[in-house]
Design a protein around this motif. Structure first.
Motif, short mmCIF file in Angstrom:
data_model
loop_
_atom_site.label_atom_id
_atom_site.label_comp_id
_atom_site.label_asym_id
_atom_site.label_seq_id
_atom_site.Cartn_x
_atom_site.Cartn_y
_atom_site.Cartn_z
N LEU A 154 0.84 -1.20 0.00
CA LEU A 154 0.00 0.00 0.00
C LEU A 154 0.88 1.25 0.00
O LEU A 154 0.65 2.19 -0.78
CB LEU A 154 -0.95 -0.01 1.21
N LEU A 155 1.89 1.22 0.84
CA LEU A 155 2.77 2.38 0.92
C LEU A 155 3.45 2.63 -0.44
O LEU A 155 3.56 3.76 -0.93
CB LEU A 155 3.82 2.13 2.01
N GLY A 156 3.86 1.50 -1.07
CA GLY A 156 4.52 1.61 -2.38
C GLY A 156 3.58 2.17 -3.43
O GLY A 156 3.94 3.07 -4.20
N ALA A 157 2.35 1.66 -3.46
CA ALA A 157 1.37 2.14 -4.45
C ALA A 157 1.08 3.62 -4.21
O ALA A 157 0.95 4.40 -5.16
CB ALA A 157 0.08 1.33 -4.35
N ALA A 158 1.01 4.02 -2.94
CA ALA A 158 0.74 5.43 -2.62
C ALA A 158 1.92 6.29 -3.07
O ALA A 158 1.73 7.38 -3.63
CB ALA A 158 0.50 5.59 -1.12
N GLU A 159 3.11 5.80 -2.87
CA GLU A 159 4.29 6.58 -3.25
C GLU A 159 4.32 6.80 -4.76
O GLU A 159 4.71 7.86 -5.25
CB GLU A 159 5.56 5.85 -2.80
N ARG A 160 3.83 5.79 -5.51
CA ARG A 160 3.80 5.91 -6.98
C ARG A 160 2.49 6.55 -7.47
O ARG A 160 2.25 6.62 -8.67
CB ARG A 160 3.97 4.52 -7.60
N ASN A 161 1.67 7.01 -6.54
CA ASN A 161 0.38 7.64 -6.87
C ASN A 161 -0.48 6.75 -7.75
O ASN A 161 -1.15 7.20 -8.67
CB ASN A 161 0.59 8.98 -7.55
N GLU A 162 -0.45 5.45 -7.46
CA GLU A 162 -1.25 4.51 -8.25
C GLU A 162 -2.66 4.40 -7.67
O GLU A 162 -2.85 4.50 -6.47
CB GLU A 162 -0.60 3.12 -8.23
N ILE A 163 -3.60 4.10 -8.57
CA ILE A 163 -4.99 3.96 -8.14
C ILE A 163 -5.15 2.78 -7.18
O ILE A 163 -6.10 2.72 -6.41
CB ILE A 163 -5.93 3.83 -9.36
N LEU A 164 -4.18 1.87 -7.21
CA LEU A 164 -4.21 0.73 -6.29
C LEU A 164 -4.28 1.20 -4.84
O LEU A 164 -4.90 0.54 -4.00
CB LEU A 164 -2.96 -0.16 -6.52
N ALA A 165 -3.66 2.34 -4.54
CA ALA A 165 -3.67 2.81 -3.14
C ALA A 165 -5.10 3.13 -2.67
O ALA A 165 -5.54 2.58 -1.65
CB ALA A 165 -2.73 4.00 -2.96
N PRO A 166 -5.85 3.98 -3.39
CA PRO A 166 -7.25 4.17 -3.00
C PRO A 166 -8.05 2.88 -2.97
O PRO A 166 -8.91 2.68 -2.10
CB PRO A 166 -7.80 5.11 -4.08
N CYS B 251 -15.83 6.05 -1.01
CA CYS B 251 -14.52 6.11 -0.35
C CYS B 251 -13.41 6.17 -1.40
O CYS B 251 -12.48 6.98 -1.29
CB CYS B 251 -14.35 4.88 0.54
N GLN B 252 -13.53 5.35 -2.44
CA GLN B 252 -12.47 5.33 -3.45
C GLN B 252 -12.38 6.68 -4.17
O GLN B 252 -11.29 7.19 -4.42
CB GLN B 252 -12.70 4.20 -4.45
N ALA B 253 -13.54 7.25 -4.50
CA ALA B 253 -13.53 8.54 -5.20
C ALA B 253 -12.92 9.62 -4.32
O ALA B 253 -12.15 10.46 -4.77
CB ALA B 253 -14.95 8.93 -5.62
N LEU B 254 -13.27 9.58 -3.03
CA LEU B 254 -12.72 10.57 -2.10
C LEU B 254 -11.19 10.49 -2.12
O LEU B 254 -10.50 11.51 -2.21
CB LEU B 254 -13.26 10.30 -0.69
N LEU B 255 -10.66 9.27 -2.06
CA LEU B 255 -9.21 9.10 -2.04
C LEU B 255 -8.59 9.44 -3.39
O LEU B 255 -7.49 9.99 -3.46
CB LEU B 255 -8.85 7.67 -1.63
N GLU B 256 -9.30 9.14 -4.48
CA GLU B 256 -8.78 9.47 -5.81
C GLU B 256 -8.66 10.98 -5.99
O GLU B 256 -7.88 11.46 -6.80
CB GLU B 256 -9.70 8.92 -6.90
N ARG B 257 -9.50 11.73 -5.29
CA ARG B 257 -9.48 13.18 -5.44
C ARG B 257 -8.27 13.81 -4.77
O ARG B 257 -7.94 14.96 -5.05
CB ARG B 257 -10.75 13.80 -4.84
N ALA B 258 -7.63 13.08 -3.85
CA ALA B 258 -6.46 13.64 -3.17
C ALA B 258 -5.38 13.92 -4.21
O ALA B 258 -5.17 13.13 -5.13
CB ALA B 258 -5.95 12.64 -2.13
N ALA B 259 -4.71 15.04 -4.06
CA ALA B 259 -3.64 15.39 -5.01
C ALA B 259 -2.51 14.37 -4.88
O ALA B 259 -2.36 13.71 -3.84
CB ALA B 259 -3.15 16.80 -4.73
N ASP B 260 -1.70 14.26 -5.92
CA ASP B 260 -0.56 13.36 -5.89
C ASP B 260 0.29 13.64 -4.65
O ASP B 260 0.54 14.79 -4.30
CB ASP B 260 0.31 13.55 -7.15
N GLY B 261 0.70 12.59 -4.01
CA GLY B 261 1.59 12.74 -2.85
C GLY B 261 0.87 12.82 -1.51
O GLY B 261 1.48 12.59 -0.47
N VAL B 262 -0.42 13.15 -1.53
CA VAL B 262 -1.14 13.36 -0.27
C VAL B 262 -1.28 12.05 0.51
O VAL B 262 -0.97 11.96 1.71
CB VAL B 262 -2.53 14.00 -0.51
N ILE B 263 -1.73 11.00 -0.19
CA ILE B 263 -1.97 9.73 0.51
C ILE B 263 -0.64 9.20 1.05
O ILE B 263 -0.54 8.75 2.19
CB ILE B 263 -2.64 8.70 -0.43
#
Ligand SMILES: Cc1ncc(COP(=O)(O)O)c(C=O)c1O
Lengths: 431, 262
Positions: B132-144, B172-184
């Motif tokens: 999860l941390l890796g996907a978030a770091e790469r701003n992948e949709i997998l993180a949301p 929930c997924q849309a809310l997380l997808e709306r976060a700008a790159d790097g936020v998650i």
């Protein structure tokens, strides 16, 4: 790499939005045939009316049976919410009325359902909302039609009558570059064949009357909120981003953010325009949605078989369907619609208007109706029915030639469909 | 509403009513990658039941401007400063997930800022799955997607949204997808590296902790470890509910909050 353990599409088609009824254990979705709901006390009643807490008040605004269908369709499309309506046209109107006001402007594909074209072209201008129609394949035309008053880009995933495939990611990008949402009518594809929200669309609407319901027995519509569009990024969408007197100054975007459209469409649009879906219709449409994946697969298979037959028949002068290699969107269709480009096609009949009339009069299994997306095979010859008042020139301007037959391929045994078409095509040529 | 704070625009949802300075203030803090709207099922209710709720967008989240804060203590200092700026006296602080860690820090290190705290989806440590941390770091949709999948109980994956027409999973997924790159990634990394130490022992104000029996992000066991450190705590359990409890069980959370806040 771990995967999200989401329930899959076929499972959601059967389950999303419903759990066995808590009081009766009913496994099927009960029809809550009621107009209204008893309040627990005055405090709860006030809370419901004031959007402090969710729940049902009156079936114009929400109903438990309809809510199951709404949640299920939102789940299948990957939307944050859905609002069901009395018909597909009501859904289209609800979406437009929720995000626009007098003075606003729409850029729409010119190849859309006649009813939607009428609403945008003739009716909405009376309320101050105008539309510029563009060729959906002409991306520069989309761009150059956008004005400072434009509020939405609108098209069908598969157009009418040429079954034009919309390049959804490209048109979504154009919309987003201009701070605008893309709204799509996805009736012909259903979420089984395409998930427009994943491709960039912001609002999806359906005539649930068609493939989603599948049985041709109930009208219905739905507006699905993608939840990814930022309504407050500009001041273009005050219905969502500004305080609303209707609920003591609530700003739907401030409170509900990504679900602002779903909340406003219900709280204002269903409350005031009242085009609610009936619980009985929601029940009928749900029976269809349960088997959507199975039916769509069969629709697509039968369509391929029917096209193979039409391609070899001498009375057929052309076929328009994205699966045919001569179709201008054949390649795009492979990319965006890998499971198939739907079950609606048109073909040209040798001998023009008269031959078309004779063809229709000689089909026996196929039904001659003004509808598409039924489990049964349907045919229509626009030049002798819906468009019969038009001259040959007017017909071709509308993209509907005198020789055009529209076919909505059903779920019958494909051999029987073909036998019926073969007989009628033969008869059509005996002038 | 919007307030100008430390030269940036900060957005707060107040339940669709003007903040009433006479009513006790309730500040609600969201979790990683999310925003004020996770409290949309509670704010308006609280506003009409004797409180002044303010669900804040942390810097760089939702409609708030400003730079992301990269550690939990930094977020807590920021919240404490914001409470000072609001000038309504000590607040009742409600935190979800990362917001619960922030609330713990505020209560321990800025005791004058809070009257009491309510924690949901809380734990003393929040290690984040490396995928999860890796996907978030790469701003992948997998993180949301992973966060959404793990953040809901079994029931919420099928049905049960009391708000007609809303679908929780995509919400929930849309809310997380709306976060700008790097936020998650910023937020998950902050949670991952946070060490609570003996923070539980440093908190004097009344504490309520709400636990979802199906919470996979901060499982009941992890919450129990945190709770063990409190001298006194008002502990509430919700059956069949996951990490997104204020959305999964909004009616129960409204009632619990109201009783805990009074
Ligand atoms: C593509 C498309 N959109 C919208 C509609 C309107 O739907 P309804 O008839 O349910 O109002 C139709 C119906 O014919 C349609 O084919």
């Amino acid at each position: 790499m771990v995967e999200p353990d989401y329930l899959k599409f076929d499972t959601l088609s059967l389950h999303a939005g419903q759990e066995p009824d808590p009081t009766t254990g009913s496994r099927g979705v009960p029809i809550y045939q009621t107009t209204s709901y008893s309040f627990v006390d005055t405090e709860q009643a006030a809370g419901l009316f004031n959007l402090e807490q969710p729940g049902h008040i009156y079936s114009r605004i929400s109903n438990p049976t309809v809510a199951v269908l709404e949640e299920r369709l939102a789940a299948l499309e990957g939307g944050v919410g859905a609002v069901c309506t009395a018909s597909g046209m009501a859904a289209f109107h609800l979406a437009c009325a929720t995000i626009m006001s007098a003075g606003n402007h729409v850029v729409a594909s010119r190849n859309i359902y006649g009813g939607s074209h009428n609403m945008l072209n003739l009716t909405m201008p009376r309320f101050g909302i105008t539309t510029t129609f563009v060729d959906p394949r002409d991306h520069d035309a989309w761009r150059s039609a956008i004005t400072p008053e434009t509020r939405v880009l609108f098209a069908e995933t598969l157009g009418n009558p040429g079954i034009e495939v919309l390049d959804v990611p490209v048109v979504a990008e154009i919309a987003h570059e201009h701070g605008l949402p893309l709204m799509l009518d996805a009736t012909f594809t259903t979420p089984y064949l395409m998930k427009p929200i994943e491709l960039g669309a912001d609002i999806v609407m359906h005539s649930v009357t068609k493939f989603l319901g599948g049985h041709g027995i109930a009208l219905g519509g739905v507006v699905i909120d993608g939840g990814r569009f930022d309504w407050a990024a500009t001041d273009k969408f005050p219905t969502l981003s500004e305080p609303y007197d209707g609920y003591h100054g609530i700003s739907f975007f401030e409170e509900y953010g990504h679900q602002a459209l779903s909340m406003r469409a219900r709280a204002e649009g269903l409350r005031d325009f009242g085009a609610a879906m009936s619980p009985a219709n929601a029940f009928h449409l749900l029976q269809g949605v349960e088997t959507l994946p199975l039916r769509m697969q069969r629709h697509v298979e039968n369509t391929a078989t029917v096209i193979d037959f039409l391609e070899t028949n001498d009375a057929v002068s052309w076929i328009s369907h994205p699966s045919v290699s001569s179709h201008p969107d054949h390649e795009l269709s492979k990319k965006l619609l890998p499971k198939g480009a739907g079950a609606i096609l048109s073909f040209g009949i040798a001998g023009g208007r008269e031959a078309g009339r004779r063809f229709i009069e000689n089909v026996q299994l196929a039904s001659h109706v003004a509808n598409v997306g039924d489990a049964k095979t349907l045919v229509i010859h626009p030049a002798s029915t819906t468009h019969q008042q038009l001259s040959a020139e007017d017909l071709s301007a509308a993209g509907v030639g005198e020789d055009l037959i529209r076919l909505s391929v059903g779920l019958e045994d494909s051999e029987d469909i073909i036998a019926d078409l073969a007989r009628a095509l033969k008869a059509s040529q005996k002038g | 509403m919007e307030v100008k704070f430390q030269e940036t625009k900060i957005s707060l949802a107040t339940g669709g009513v003007k903040v009433d300075k006479e009513q006790p203030p309730v500040l609600l803090v969201h979790g990683a990658g999310m925003d004020r709207t996770v409290w949309s099922q509670q704010t308006r209710y609280l506003a009409h039941h004797g409180f002044s709720p303010m669900a804040v967008d942390l810097p760089g989240h939702g409609k708030s401007g400003g730079e992301l804060l990269s550690t939990i203590p930094a977020m807590a200092d920021w919240i404490a400063d914001l409470i000072g700026e609001l000038d309504m006296g000590p607040v009742r602080l409600v935190g979800h997930s990362m917001g619960s860690l922030i609330s713990l820090e505020v209560a321990a290190h800025h005791p004058d800022a809070v009257e009491r705290i309510i924690l949901m989806g809380a734990a003393a440590a929040m290690p984040v799955h490396p995928d999860l941390l890796g996907a978030a770091e790469r701003n992948e949709i997998l993180a949301p997607q992973l966060m959404t999948a793990w953040a809901h109980g079994a029931r919420a994956h099928v049905a049960g949204n009391p708000t007609p027409g809303l679908w929780m999973r995509s919400g929930c997924q849309a809310l997380l997808e709306r976060a700008a790159d790097g936020v998650i990634y910023n937020d998950l990394a902050a949670c991952n590296s946070y060490e609570a130490g003996d923070i539980a022992g440093q908190i004097d104000c009344p504490i309520t902790v709400i636990v979802g029996s199906e919470d996979k992000m901060t499982p009941p066991k992890a919450t129990a470890q945190l709770v063990a450190g409190f001298e006194e705590v008002d502990l509430r359990h919700l059956k069949g509910v996951g990490h997104m409890m204020m959305i999964e069980a909004p009616d129960q959370i409204r009632e619990l909050m109201l009783s805990a806040l009074r």
